[in-house]
Design a protein around this motif. Sequence first.
Motif, PDB file in Angstrom:
ATOM      1  N   MET A 138      35.295  35.579  28.605  1.00 16.94           N
ATOM      2  CA  MET A 138      34.069  34.982  28.069  1.00 16.94           C
ATOM      3  C   MET A 138      33.570  33.855  28.978  1.00 16.94           C
ATOM      4  SD  MET A 138      33.828  36.913  25.422  1.00 16.94           S
ATOM      5  CE  MET A 138      32.534  36.221  24.445  1.00 16.94           C
ATOM      6  N   ARG A 143      34.754  38.986  19.572  1.00 11.78           N
ATOM      7  CA  ARG A 143      33.951  39.177  20.790  1.00 11.78           C
ATOM      8  C   ARG A 143      32.482  39.416  20.425  1.00 11.78           C
ATOM      9  NH1 ARG A 143      35.876  40.081  25.465  1.00 11.78           N
ATOM     10  NH2 ARG A 143      37.801  40.977  24.697  1.00 11.78           N
ATOM     11  N   ASP A 187      29.431  36.693  21.211  1.00 10.31           N
ATOM     12  CA  ASP A 187      28.243  37.124  21.960  1.00 10.31           C
ATOM     13  C   ASP A 187      26.973  36.838  21.165  1.00 10.31           C
ATOM     14  OD1 ASP A 187      29.694  38.006  24.171  1.00 10.31           O
ATOM     15  OD2 ASP A 187      29.753  40.090  23.486  1.00 10.31           O
ATOM     16  N   ARG A 213      23.952  33.579  21.855  1.00 10.86           N
ATOM     17  CA  ARG A 213      22.505  33.818  22.062  1.00 10.86           C
ATOM     18  C   ARG A 213      21.638  32.975  21.129  1.00 10.86           C
ATOM     19  NH1 ARG A 213      24.491  39.119  22.444  1.00 10.86           N
ATOM     20  NH2 ARG A 213      23.793  39.624  20.348  1.00 10.86           N
TER      21      ARG A 213
END
Length: 183
Positions: A92, A169, A173, A177
Motif C-alpha cells: 500500500m 485492501r 483503497d 480516495r
Amino acid sequence: MHSPSTARPESFRSRGTAFAMLVALTMFAIGTARATGIGERAPDFHLPQLGTEAPLSLSALRGKVVFVDFWASWCGPCREAMPQYEKLYATMARDTFTILAVNLDETRSDAEKFLAAHPVGYPIALDPAGEVPKAYGVVGMPTSYLIDRNGIVRWRGQGFKPADIDVLRHEVDRLAREPAHAS
C-alpha cells in the motif's frame, strides 16, 4: 505416578492455560465499556514506540487511512495476522495508509521476542497498562480498527480471518480516495 520431569510440563501448561483465561477475563472486563463503533471518532492516544524514543499518536496520522491493530505476544491469532498485515502494508502507498500496532504485553521483551520471530515494518506502540484498549472497548485479541483520513472508525474486526485482508485492501483503497476534511 508421574516423575517430576513429566509433571513439570503439565504444570507449566496448566499455568499457561490459567494465565490465558485470566487475560481473557481481564480483556472481557476491560471490554465491558462500550466499544468504539463504526461511524464514531476514534479515541486519540499517545504511546511510546518500540525501537525509538519518538512517541506515537493517532492524531499525528490524520490525513491517512490508519489500521490500528491491538495485539499481544500470547495471542495465537496474532501469529497468523501480523505477517498478513505486513504483506498488506508492503503493497500500500505510505502517503495515504499506515498500520499502527498497539502491543499490550506487560514487558517489552515479550513483544521484542514475538517480533523477532514475526518481523514487521510498521510502527509498534507499547501500552503495557492497557489504557488504549479500555478507551476503545476492546474485548478480545486481536481487535482491529480501520480509521479514515478524518479520524472516523469505518471498519472493526474481532479476531482474524485471512479473508479480512481482501476486505481491508478494498476498504483502504476506497477510503484513500475520499477527501480528508480539515478539523
